[in-house]
Design an enzyme around this catalytic site. Structure first.
Site, PDB file in Angstrom:
ATOM      1  N   ASP A 107     -39.125  59.961 -20.671  1.00  0.00           N
ATOM      2  CA  ASP A 107     -38.787  59.505 -22.010  1.00  0.00           C
ATOM      3  C   ASP A 107     -37.268  59.307 -22.043  1.00  0.00           C
ATOM      4  O   ASP A 107     -36.544  59.877 -21.220  1.00  0.00           O
ATOM      5  CB  ASP A 107     -39.238  60.562 -23.022  1.00  0.00           C
ATOM      6  CG  ASP A 107     -38.675  60.302 -24.400  1.00  0.00           C
ATOM      7  OD1 ASP A 107     -38.889  59.186 -24.916  1.00  0.00           O
ATOM      8  OD2 ASP A 107     -38.019  61.197 -24.966  1.00  0.00           O
ATOM      9  N   ASP A 128     -34.826  58.805 -25.358  1.00  0.00           N
ATOM     10  CA  ASP A 128     -34.066  59.479 -26.422  1.00  0.00           C
ATOM     11  C   ASP A 128     -34.414  60.961 -26.518  1.00  0.00           C
ATOM     12  O   ASP A 128     -35.579  61.314 -26.663  1.00  0.00           O
ATOM     13  CB  ASP A 128     -34.351  58.809 -27.769  1.00  0.00           C
ATOM     14  CG  ASP A 128     -33.936  57.352 -27.766  1.00  0.00           C
ATOM     15  OD1 ASP A 128     -32.736  57.094 -27.666  1.00  0.00           O
ATOM     16  OD2 ASP A 128     -34.827  56.473 -27.834  1.00  0.00           O
ATOM     17  N   GLU A 169     -20.969  83.165 -26.196  1.00  0.00           N
ATOM     18  CA  GLU A 169     -20.650  84.580 -25.961  1.00  0.00           C
ATOM     19  C   GLU A 169     -20.095  84.827 -24.561  1.00  0.00           C
ATOM     20  O   GLU A 169     -20.834  85.171 -23.649  1.00  0.00           O
ATOM     21  CB  GLU A 169     -21.925  85.417 -26.110  1.00  0.00           C
ATOM     22  CG  GLU A 169     -22.707  85.105 -27.363  1.00  0.00           C
ATOM     23  CD  GLU A 169     -22.939  86.329 -28.225  1.00  0.00           C
ATOM     24  OE1 GLU A 169     -22.512  87.431 -27.825  1.00  0.00           O
ATOM     25  OE2 GLU A 169     -23.533  86.171 -29.292  1.00  0.00           O
ATOM     26  N   TYR A 201      -9.107  90.256 -30.848  1.00  0.00           N
ATOM     27  CA  TYR A 201      -9.536  89.342 -31.914  1.00  0.00           C
ATOM     28  C   TYR A 201      -8.363  88.506 -32.378  1.00  0.00           C
ATOM     29  O   TYR A 201      -7.236  88.976 -32.437  1.00  0.00           O
ATOM     30  CB  TYR A 201     -10.096  90.138 -33.104  1.00  0.00           C
ATOM     31  CG  TYR A 201     -11.429  90.779 -32.811  1.00  0.00           C
ATOM     32  CD1 TYR A 201     -12.571  90.000 -32.658  1.00  0.00           C
ATOM     33  CD2 TYR A 201     -11.544  92.164 -32.688  1.00  0.00           C
ATOM     34  CE1 TYR A 201     -13.803  90.588 -32.387  1.00  0.00           C
ATOM     35  CE2 TYR A 201     -12.765  92.763 -32.430  1.00  0.00           C
ATOM     36  CZ  TYR A 201     -13.884  91.973 -32.271  1.00  0.00           C
ATOM     37  OH  TYR A 201     -15.089  92.551 -32.003  1.00  0.00           O
TER      38      TYR A 201
HETATM   39  P1  ADP Z   1     -18.319  91.082 -31.437  1.00  0.00           P
HETATM   40  O1  ADP Z   1     -19.702  91.209 -31.885  1.00  0.00           O
HETATM   41  O2  ADP Z   1     -17.330  91.085 -32.556  1.00  0.00           O
HETATM   42  O3  ADP Z   1     -18.114  89.932 -30.497  1.00  0.00           O
HETATM   43  P2  ADP Z   1     -18.364  92.810 -29.147  1.00  0.00           P
HETATM   44  O4  ADP Z   1     -18.950  94.171 -29.166  1.00  0.00           O
HETATM   45  O5  ADP Z   1     -19.134  91.728 -28.450  1.00  0.00           O
HETATM   46  O6  ADP Z   1     -18.060  92.417 -30.634  1.00  0.00           O
HETATM   47  O7  ADP Z   1     -16.950  92.934 -28.534  1.00  0.00           O
HETATM   48  C1  ADP Z   1     -16.196  91.791 -28.288  1.00  0.00           C
HETATM   49  C2  ADP Z   1     -14.722  92.033 -28.435  1.00  0.00           C
HETATM   50  O8  ADP Z   1     -14.293  92.994 -27.511  1.00  0.00           O
HETATM   51  C3  ADP Z   1     -13.956  90.781 -28.117  1.00  0.00           C
HETATM   52  O9  ADP Z   1     -13.777  89.959 -29.246  1.00  0.00           O
HETATM   53  C4  ADP Z   1     -12.649  91.320 -27.570  1.00  0.00           C
HETATM   54  O10 ADP Z   1     -11.734  91.482 -28.629  1.00  0.00           O
HETATM   55  C5  ADP Z   1     -13.014  92.688 -26.989  1.00  0.00           C
HETATM   56  N1  ADP Z   1     -13.146  92.710 -25.524  1.00  0.00           N
HETATM   57  C6  ADP Z   1     -12.646  93.716 -24.748  1.00  0.00           C
HETATM   58  N2  ADP Z   1     -12.917  93.517 -23.454  1.00  0.00           N
HETATM   59  C7  ADP Z   1     -13.610  92.369 -23.375  1.00  0.00           C
HETATM   60  C8  ADP Z   1     -14.165  91.628 -22.278  1.00  0.00           C
HETATM   61  N3  ADP Z   1     -14.059  92.061 -21.020  1.00  0.00           N
HETATM   62  N4  ADP Z   1     -14.810  90.470 -22.554  1.00  0.00           N
HETATM   63  C9  ADP Z   1     -14.942  90.049 -23.822  1.00  0.00           C
HETATM   64  N5  ADP Z   1     -14.446  90.693 -24.886  1.00  0.00           N
HETATM   65  C10 ADP Z   1     -13.772  91.856 -24.698  1.00  0.00           C
HETATM   66  N1  RBF Z   2     -29.320  87.244 -24.870  1.00  0.00           N
HETATM   67  C1  RBF Z   2     -30.646  86.987 -24.807  1.00  0.00           C
HETATM   68  O1  RBF Z   2     -31.359  87.185 -25.776  1.00  0.00           O
HETATM   69  N2  RBF Z   2     -31.204  86.477 -23.663  1.00  0.00           N
HETATM   70  C2  RBF Z   2     -30.478  86.241 -22.560  1.00  0.00           C
HETATM   71  O2  RBF Z   2     -31.034  85.784 -21.558  1.00  0.00           O
HETATM   72  C3  RBF Z   2     -29.083  86.536 -22.584  1.00  0.00           C
HETATM   73  N3  RBF Z   2     -28.308  86.326 -21.494  1.00  0.00           N
HETATM   74  C4  RBF Z   2     -26.986  86.638 -21.542  1.00  0.00           C
HETATM   75  C5  RBF Z   2     -26.188  86.445 -20.410  1.00  0.00           C
HETATM   76  C6  RBF Z   2     -24.823  86.750 -20.429  1.00  0.00           C
HETATM   77  C7  RBF Z   2     -24.008  86.530 -19.201  1.00  0.00           C
HETATM   78  C8  RBF Z   2     -24.239  87.268 -21.621  1.00  0.00           C
HETATM   79  C9  RBF Z   2     -22.782  87.607 -21.663  1.00  0.00           C
HETATM   80  C10 RBF Z   2     -25.022  87.448 -22.737  1.00  0.00           C
HETATM   81  C11 RBF Z   2     -26.395  87.145 -22.728  1.00  0.00           C
HETATM   82  N4  RBF Z   2     -27.197  87.343 -23.837  1.00  0.00           N
HETATM   83  C12 RBF Z   2     -28.540  87.045 -23.791  1.00  0.00           C
HETATM   84  C13 RBF Z   2     -26.560  87.513 -25.145  1.00  0.00           C
HETATM   85  C14 RBF Z   2     -26.494  88.886 -25.676  1.00  0.00           C
HETATM   86  O3  RBF Z   2     -27.714  89.122 -26.330  1.00  0.00           O
HETATM   87  C15 RBF Z   2     -25.361  88.866 -26.688  1.00  0.00           C
HETATM   88  O4  RBF Z   2     -24.159  88.645 -26.033  1.00  0.00           O
HETATM   89  C16 RBF Z   2     -25.302  90.139 -27.452  1.00  0.00           C
HETATM   90  O5  RBF Z   2     -26.422  90.229 -28.263  1.00  0.00           O
HETATM   91  C17 RBF Z   2     -24.056  90.214 -28.340  1.00  0.00           C
HETATM   92  O6  RBF Z   2     -24.177  89.350 -29.431  1.00  0.00           O
HETATM   93 MG    MG Z   3     -19.511  89.442 -29.002  1.00  0.00          MG
END
Ligand code: ADP
Ligand code: RBF
Ligand code: MG
Length: 382
Positions: A17, A19, A312, A324
């Site tokens: 397909d 589109d 993420e 942040y």
């Molecule tokens: P959120 O839900 O707000 O993203 P997380 O629990 O995922 O919270 O934490 C993410 C935060 O942690 C990032 O925004 C950053 O400020 C901090 N942080 C510290 N170390 C790392 C890392 N190795 N990778 C990504 N974020 C990190």
């Molecule tokens: N979330 C899922 O529900 N399924 C996944 O397969 C999944 N794979 C991930 C792989 C990586 C490398 C990372 C960093 C995150 C992944 N997550 C996945 C997301 C994860 O659920 C999410 O980062 C946390 O819930 C924080 O919001």
């Molecule tokens: Mg996060």
């Protein structure tokens, strides 16, 4: 990928397909509808997007004219929208994996057909902007060349006839429900690549549902396998995204022990809709600190069933604290796997750690290592 290599069926030809499967038509359709509806004083809200995938232009127009109670006939609407669409065909992008798939099948001399509900003239114009496509299809069949469009099987049966191959030995690849229905009605094998998020459950009629063309395994269908995976990774044409780190769901570190530095998705809706959900990796630059390896997921986190598509990135480095608000820039260089659901939190965590190991190792390969010097990571505004 490590999935068991289960042969589903041996096929002799592939019918694609256009589109939503090979090209990201939705990207321009939304813009054009928005502009046209504005002339009628109406605001396009995208809610019809679901209803119009896989429809013929006339059916699409009927739906929009009715839904928005436009003071014009369907024919008038088609007349107005047609030139606007033509102007945008040059801006439609190939979906990730489309060029790779077409090249692979045509390099291996797999008979290939294009079967689109779109009128012939539209199809010709759209593919004229995609290099090498026209020559790769031995059959091209459009919606106005058969009695009824999809979900009727006509278009697929006609494609098989012109390919000279039994319908039961054809594999259809489709993003839309009408397309899947049509392919099954034609007695063909059908792989669905849904272009509408989180609707996988609707595609029960399909023989397989994959989340993007990157996940297609031709060997399941007796076709030559792709040979471009390297140590569990698929090299991609690189793309980048950046912005200040925002608050996410507050569960990355807390629930998973895996912090992800979320980026705001505002202003990136086009980029996000064009990149399939999945696990990717690459390089990350944090304005004040440096360049790090990175593995990330894009999508709806099926395990948590988010309502929004998020980005993420997990930076593969131990930081002293949060960052942040800092500017984060990402260069995405490769793909690892589709997003998945898991039966336990432990298995999700284990899988993400496996992704980390795959990304860490791969990023030392020169092919990926060279992007550590990508100019985007060195932008002067950092
Ligand atoms: P959120 O839900 O707000 O993203 P997380 O629990 O995922 O919270 O934490 C993410 C935060 O942690 C990032 O925004 C950053 O400020 C901090 N942080 C510290 N170390 C790392 C890392 N190795 N990778 C990504 N974020 C990190
Ligand atoms: N979330 C899922 O529900 N399924 C996944 O397969 C999944 N794979 C991930 C792989 C990586 C490398 C990372 C960093 C995150 C992944 N997550 C996945 C997301 C994860 O659920 C999410 O980062 C946390 O819930 C924080 O919001
Ligand atoms: Mg996060």
């Amino acid at each position: 990928m490590s999935t068991a290599k289960a042969l589903k069926k041996v096929v002799a030809a592939v019918i694609l397909d256009l589109d939503g499967t090979l090209i990201h038509t939705d990207g321009i359709l939304g813009d054009v509808l928005k502009a046209l509806l504005l002339k009628y004083g109406k605001q396009w809200d995208g809610r019809e997007a679901q209803k119009i995938v896989g429809k013929t232009p006339l059916e699409e127009a009927t739906i929009v004219v009715e839904d928005y109670e436009l003071p014009c006939s369907t024919d008038e609407f088609v007349t107005q929208i047609t030139p606007l669409l033509y102007d945008q065909f040059c801006n439609i992008k190939a979906l990730p994996g489309a060029n790779r798939l077409i090249k692979h099948l045509s390099d291996h001399n797999v008979p290939l057909a294009l079967a689109s509900n779109s009128p012939r003239a539209y199809v010709e114009s759209k593919i004229s902007y995609q290099q090498g496509w026209k020559e790769s299809f031995s059959v091209i069949i459009a919606g106005d060349e058969v009695r009824a469009g999809k979900p009727s099987p006509d278009i697929f049966l006609e494609a098989a006839k012109r390919l000279g191959i039994e319908p039961s030995r054809c594999l259809v690849i489709e993003d839309s429900l009408p397309g899947v229905t049509g392919g099954k009605a034609a007695g063909m094998e059908v792989v669905a690549v849904p272009s509408i998020p989180k609707q996988t459950h609707l595609y029960i009629a399909a023989d397989e549902v994959i989340s993007s063309l990157l996940d297609l395994q031709p060997e399941f269908w007796g076709l030559p396998p792709f040979d471009d995976w390297i140590d569990g990774t698929l090299p991609l044409e690189t793309w980048h995204i950046g912005g200040p780190v925002v608050k996410g769901f507050g569960r990355g570190s807390k629930v998973l022990g895996i912090p992800t530095a979320n980026l705001s998705t505002k202003g990136y809706s086009a980029l996000l809709s064009e990149h399939p959900s999945g696990v990717y990796f690459g390089w990350a630059r944090l304005s004040t600190q440096g360049v790090y390896k990175m593995v990330m997921s894009i999508g709806w986190n099926p395990y948590f069933n988010n309502t929004e598509k998020t980005i993420e990135p997990w930076l593969l480095h131990e930081f002293d604290g949060d960052f942040y608000g800092e500017e984060l820039r990402l260069v995405i260089v490769g793909y690892i796997r589709p997003e998945a659901n898991f039966t336990s939190l432990e298995s999700l965590i284990a899988k993400i750690h496996e992704d980390r190991r795959i990304a860490e190792r791969a990023l030392d390969i020169p092919l990926y290592l060279k992007y550590k010097d990508d100019p985007y990571l060195k932008g002067s505004s950092l």
